[in-house]
Design a protein around this motif. Structure first.
Motif, PDB file in Angstrom:
ATOM      1  N   HIS A   1       5.726 124.211  17.111  1.00 18.71           N
ATOM      2  CA  HIS A   1       6.768 125.233  16.997  1.00 18.71           C
ATOM      3  C   HIS A   1       8.080 124.639  17.487  1.00 18.71           C
ATOM      4  CE1 HIS A   1       4.164 128.717  16.016  1.00 18.71           C
ATOM      5  NE2 HIS A   1       3.249 128.011  16.671  1.00 18.71           N
TER       6      HIS A   1
ATOM      7  N   GLY B   1      10.308 126.935  10.894  1.00 15.48           N
ATOM      8  CA  GLY B   1      10.002 127.231  12.291  1.00 15.48           C
ATOM      9  C   GLY B   1       8.970 126.326  12.927  1.00 15.48           C
ATOM     10  N   PHE B   2       8.179 125.635  12.116  1.00 13.86           N
ATOM     11  CA  PHE B   2       7.214 124.710  12.695  1.00 13.86           C
ATOM     12  C   PHE B   2       6.849 123.643  11.682  1.00 13.86           C
ATOM     13  CE2 PHE B   2       4.455 128.086  10.962  1.00 13.86           C
ATOM     14  CZ  PHE B   2       3.547 127.344  10.215  1.00 13.86           C
TER      15      PHE B   2
ATOM     16  N   ASN C   1      11.127 125.983  18.078  1.00 15.76           N
ATOM     17  CA  ASN C   1      11.847 126.735  19.119  1.00 15.76           C
ATOM     18  C   ASN C   1      13.337 126.409  19.166  1.00 15.76           C
ATOM     19  OD1 ASN C   1       9.313 127.731  19.819  1.00 15.76           O
ATOM     20  ND2 ASN C   1       9.012 126.231  21.454  1.00 15.76           N
ATOM     21  N   GLY C   2      13.931 126.203  17.996  1.00 10.93           N
ATOM     22  CA  GLY C   2      15.365 125.927  17.935  1.00 10.93           C
ATOM     23  C   GLY C   2      15.754 124.498  18.255  1.00 10.93           C
TER      24      GLY C   2
ATOM     25  N   VAL D   1      11.711 120.807  23.747  1.00  8.94           N
ATOM     26  CA  VAL D   1      11.691 122.278  23.795  1.00  8.94           C
ATOM     27  C   VAL D   1      10.612 122.863  22.895  1.00  8.94           C
ATOM     28  CG1 VAL D   1      14.135 122.386  24.357  1.00  8.94           C
ATOM     29  CG2 VAL D   1      13.418 122.550  21.962  1.00  8.94           C
ATOM     30  N   THR D   2       9.970 122.040  22.099  1.00 11.12           N
ATOM     31  CA  THR D   2       8.935 122.533  21.190  1.00 11.12           C
ATOM     32  C   THR D   2       7.655 122.868  21.950  1.00 11.12           C
ATOM     33  OG1 THR D   2       8.063 120.330  20.705  1.00 11.12           O
ATOM     34  CG2 THR D   2       9.878 121.129  19.326  1.00 11.12           C
ATOM     35  N   THR D   3       6.815 123.659  21.327  1.00 12.27           N
ATOM     36  CA  THR D   3       5.514 123.974  21.909  1.00 12.27           C
ATOM     37  C   THR D   3       4.425 123.646  20.897  1.00 12.27           C
ATOM     38  OG1 THR D   3       5.799 126.285  21.217  1.00 12.27           O
ATOM     39  CG2 THR D   3       6.320 125.738  23.499  1.00 12.27           C
TER      40      THR D   3
END
Length: 388
Positions: A339, A298-299, A341-342, A325-327
């Motif tokens: 992260h 996930g990260f 985020n898919g 799209v990551t954070t």
């Protein structure tokens, strides 16, 4: 994850030292991370665009060096038509002057005896330097120190616009201070400063326009009061990146103090420029970090934590292709957490990630140099010498 590779171009500024010779690095993706990266093509467009906007409205541009803290950048702004530069601190001002820059305005009052002595020395070195005052006692102390050296110091009355930081708070206080300055021969009255820092990041453009107009009316009241004692301000300086267009179009300013426009940042990207209009400036400043661990689903973990980014703004915004799209999250002093985020791309160990800085001014203060790039090529290194 990389764009077009450009042919090598002539170096723009003087390299810091042989240890930073760009030929030993080659590309922007072979830096010692975390690294501060400046895209020169975007930076140059931003500098030129603001110069054109302000000139088109018949104002002067005195950009704020607190954003970049770099004499090379200040000189680039002067070369593009800026009438001078603003400095938030005496340290910044002295370093800029030591590098041959003039037209300096120190935008915060300087009040201690030690610092006032430094102001006098700076005025001796660079006579057109200006400084703001908001208190009669401060004006008298400046005047006494200048008189001992048979010098004159250029001063502006600082006006408070609702931020509650510095500045006179009423027309009556402005008149009192004006009369004090007029009676001190070693001070030269140059005008007023009215900077609304709290206006710059107002997200909604209609609200920002209304707040700026309220500020303009307050400034005009101060100007009228000073005119009544025959002290109409020759200079009315203020404004910033967020309010520059409003202030240039309809404000009482003779000059604008914008600074962040050269870089932009994640904080300004939350601000709507104007109804139906996009910002005329693009992101030019990035922090580059590298992946140090990928073991947790996930990260991934990076090497840029709370020591690599200013914390008084939004989270860094990732711009690396495939990872938009990551954070980004801080995971300690030396670590960040990306992260996914898919995201369709999962970074590998050692991969380079680039982020738009959260708040440019204090992020710059964390680094010693800009790694200047064109496309994928590292073409220069500029020292951030005024970050004290």
């Amino acid at each position: 994850m990389r764009g077009k590779v450009y042919e090598p171009l002539p170096l723009i500024g003087k390299l810091m030292s042989p240890a930073h010779d760009t030929s030993s690095v080659g590309t922007r993706y072979n830096l010692n991370t975390p690294a501060l990266v400046l895209d020169l093509d975007v930076f140059e467009r931003n500098v030129a665009t603001m110069a054109e906007i302000i000139k088109a409205h018949g104002k002067g541009l005195r950009p704020h060096a607190k954003s970049h803290k770099c004499p090379t950048i200040a000189q680039a702004q002067r070369d593009a038509g800026a009438i001078g530069l603003c400095c938030a601190t005496l340290d910044e001002a002295q370093i800029m002057a030591a590098n041959g820059l003039s037209g300096i305005l120190i935008t915060s009052p300087v009040t201690t005896g030690y610092k006032i002595g430094r102001v006098v020395a700076l005025a001796e070195q660079t006579p057109d330097t200006m400084i703001v005052v908001d208190n009669p006692d401060n004006a008298r102390n400046l005047a006494a120190a200048a008189e001992q050296k048979s010098l004159q110091i250029n001063v502006l009355i600082d006006v408070e616009l609702g931020f509650g930081r510095t500045g006179v708070t009423s027309p009556e206080a402005a008149v009192q201070l004006g009369n004090t300055i007029r009676n001190l021969p070693s001070l030269v009255y140059c005008g007023i400063q009215a900077y609304g820092g709290h206006l710059q990041h107002t997200v909604d453009p209609i609200e920002r326009l209304d707040l700026c107009r309220q500020a303009h009316r307050r400034i005009e009241g101060i100007m009228d009061a000073l005119a009544s004692i025959e002290m109409s301000p020759p200079i009315v300086t203020g404004g910033g990146t967020g309010s520059h267009l409003i202030d240039a179009q309809e404000g009482p300013f003779t000059e604008i103090q914008a600074g962040s426009y050269i870089f932009m940042d994640a904080e300004y990207q939350t601000v709507i420029y104007a109804e139906g209009e996009k910002w005329p400036f693009d992101n030019a400043l990035f922090v580059q970090t590298s992946v140090t661990s990928t073991n947790v689903p996930g990260f991934v973990t990076t090497d840029a934590g709370t020591k690599a980014f200013a914390l008084n703004g939004p989270e860094p915004r990732v711009i690396t292709s495939g990872l938009e799209v990551t954070t980004y999250e801080y995971a300690g002093d030396e670590h960040g957490r990306l992260h996914l985020n898919g995201a369709n791309v999962r970074p590998s160990i050692g991969d380079i990630i680039e982020c738009v800085v959260p708040h440019c001014d204090p992020t710059v203060a964390l680094y010693g140099r800009y790694h200047c790039v064109r496309g994928d090529k590292l073409v220069d290194v500029w020292e951030i010498s005024a970050r004290r």
